[in-house]
Scaffold this active site. Structure first.
Site, PDB file in Angstrom:
ATOM      1  CE  LYS A 183      -3.846  -2.400   2.140  1.00 16.60           C
ATOM      2  NZ  LYS A 183      -4.640  -2.748   3.313  1.00 16.60           N
ATOM      3  CD  GLN A 210      -3.684  -4.457   6.330  1.00 17.65           C
ATOM      4  OE1 GLN A 210      -3.771  -3.389   5.721  1.00 17.65           O
ATOM      5  NE2 GLN A 210      -4.064  -5.592   5.799  1.00 17.65           N
ATOM      6  CG  ASP A 237     -10.037  -0.251   4.933  1.00 20.89           C
ATOM      7  OD1 ASP A 237      -9.764  -0.773   3.836  1.00 20.89           O
ATOM      8  OD2 ASP A 237      -9.303  -0.320   5.933  1.00 20.89           O
TER       9      ASP A 237
HETATM   10  N1  GUN Z   1      -7.089  -6.888   5.850  1.00 20.08           N
HETATM   11  C1  GUN Z   1      -7.461  -7.628   4.781  1.00 20.08           C
HETATM   12  N2  GUN Z   1      -8.095  -6.870   3.869  1.00 20.08           N
HETATM   13  C2  GUN Z   1      -8.152  -5.625   4.379  1.00 20.08           C
HETATM   14  C3  GUN Z   1      -8.696  -4.404   3.904  1.00 20.08           C
HETATM   15  O1  GUN Z   1      -9.279  -4.307   2.819  1.00 20.08           O
HETATM   16  N3  GUN Z   1      -8.539  -3.334   4.726  1.00 20.08           N
HETATM   17  C4  GUN Z   1      -7.924  -3.424   5.939  1.00 20.08           C
HETATM   18  N4  GUN Z   1      -7.843  -2.320   6.672  1.00 20.08           N
HETATM   19  N5  GUN Z   1      -7.422  -4.543   6.402  1.00 20.08           N
HETATM   20  C5  GUN Z   1      -7.524  -5.634   5.629  1.00 20.08           C
END
Ligand code: GUN
Length: 310
Positions: A53, A97, A120
């Site tokens: 990311k 996350q 998100d």
């Molecule tokens: N862990 C797995 N997929 C995601 C996601 O799309 N966003 C976040 N914040 N954590 C994750």
């Protein structure tokens, strides 16, 4: 033979567009958009995702603010950091996350994120906007990526029978809602669903979001179905069907890493599809690209709030 959708190609275009919008944002507002990413603990998979990311931000001209907190961090400490980033004007998007360590109250953390920065789309305000089908909503990245793949592939869900296998808050439920908002007839299946294969066979669009390698079998799908495989599962050579053991790329994976990544759909089911997303290289890259797009949306909307917030 199924046409394989190239998620990397579609994602590259989304990333390129985000980079263009980021340059425009800088021109208009004198600063680049910013994304803060919080990781708690050292889960290896989460660490890899977070690194990717941050790298995507660099590609898009988005400033990234990365926070890695120790595993023993408590809910209150994380809430303090979220609060500080909510108030930080350089931060347009804020992502924690998941999964968080079990002792942290994940709901409280997600509810504390400013909905305007919730890239998100997990905050109840954004979930509500998704349910209502509002135009101005920050939507979860993976399900949005699914819709973008369908659009790019010329598949209009309107009137189609969509079966979503998996009901997670992060993926299955929002994917079902997005398909419903696009006028599909949607069935959501889960671990308690009776006659799962029979329901899957009704699908024009089958979305598999369970996290069980090869759950979807050959006789579960109709010839010509569109399959979106969201599962990301790691398997060793002993669990691989012959077709994978004959695939040079997979063999190289097994030799180099000892595992390969596969989806929720068996290779025998996949060949019956008209269109299918591969794993890896299908929905995964789209999720990351949509995060960049959401960051741009959040940045632009924070500067120019939509007049009618819907
Ligand atoms: N862990 C797995 N997929 C995601 C996601 O799309 N966003 C976040 N914040 N954590 C994750």
């Amino acid at each position: 033979m199924a046409q394989i959708i190239d998620g990397n190609r579609i994602a590259a275009r989304v990333i390129e567009e985000a980079a263009g919008r980021s340059r425009d944002f800088l021109g208009k507002h004198g600063r680049v958009p910013g994304l803060a990413v919080i990781l708690v603990g050292e889960d290896p998979a989460s660490s890899v995702y977070v690194r990717m990311k941050i790298r995507d931000c660099a590609r898009c001209g988005i400033e990234s603010f990365s926070y890695t907190l120790p595993e023993k961090t408590i809910t209150g400490e994380l809430l303090d950091l979220v609060g500080a980033l909510n108030r930080d004007d350089r931060v347009d998007g804020l992502l924690v996350q998941l999964p968080l360590p079990a002792h942290i109250d994940t709901r409280r953390i997600l509810d504390a994120i400013d909905p305007a920065k919730d890239v998100d789309g997990f905050h109840p305000a954004n979930v509500g906007r998704l349910v209502r089908g509002d135009k101005y909503a920050l939507l979860p990245c993976t399900p949005s990526g699914v819709l973008r793949i369908l659009d790019d592939s010329g598949v209009d869900p309107k009137g189609m029978r969509a079966v979503v296998v998996g009901r997670s808050d992060l993926v299955g439920k929002p994917a079902a809602l997005l398909l419903l908002n696009r006028h599909a007839t949607v069935t959501i299946c889960h671990s308690r669903t009776r006659d799962l294969p029979q329901i899957c066979r009704t699908a024009d669009i089958l979305v598999a979001a369970v996290g069980k390698p090869f759950l979807i079998q050959e006789d579960w799908v109709r010839e010509g179905v569109v399959i979106i495989d969201i599962g990301i599962n790691s398997i060793g050579p002993d669990d691989a069907p012959r077709s994978l053991l004959e695939d040079p790329k997979r063999v190289a994976d097994f030799e180099r890493k000892g595992y390969t990544l596969v989806g929720d759909v068996s290779p025998a089911a996949a060949v019956k599809a008209s269109l299918i997303t591969p794993v890896p290289g299908g929905v995964g890259p789209m999720t990351r690209a949509l995060l960049m797009e959401n960051t741009l949306k959040a940045a632009e909307w924070r500067k120019n709030p939509p007049e009618v917030p819907k």
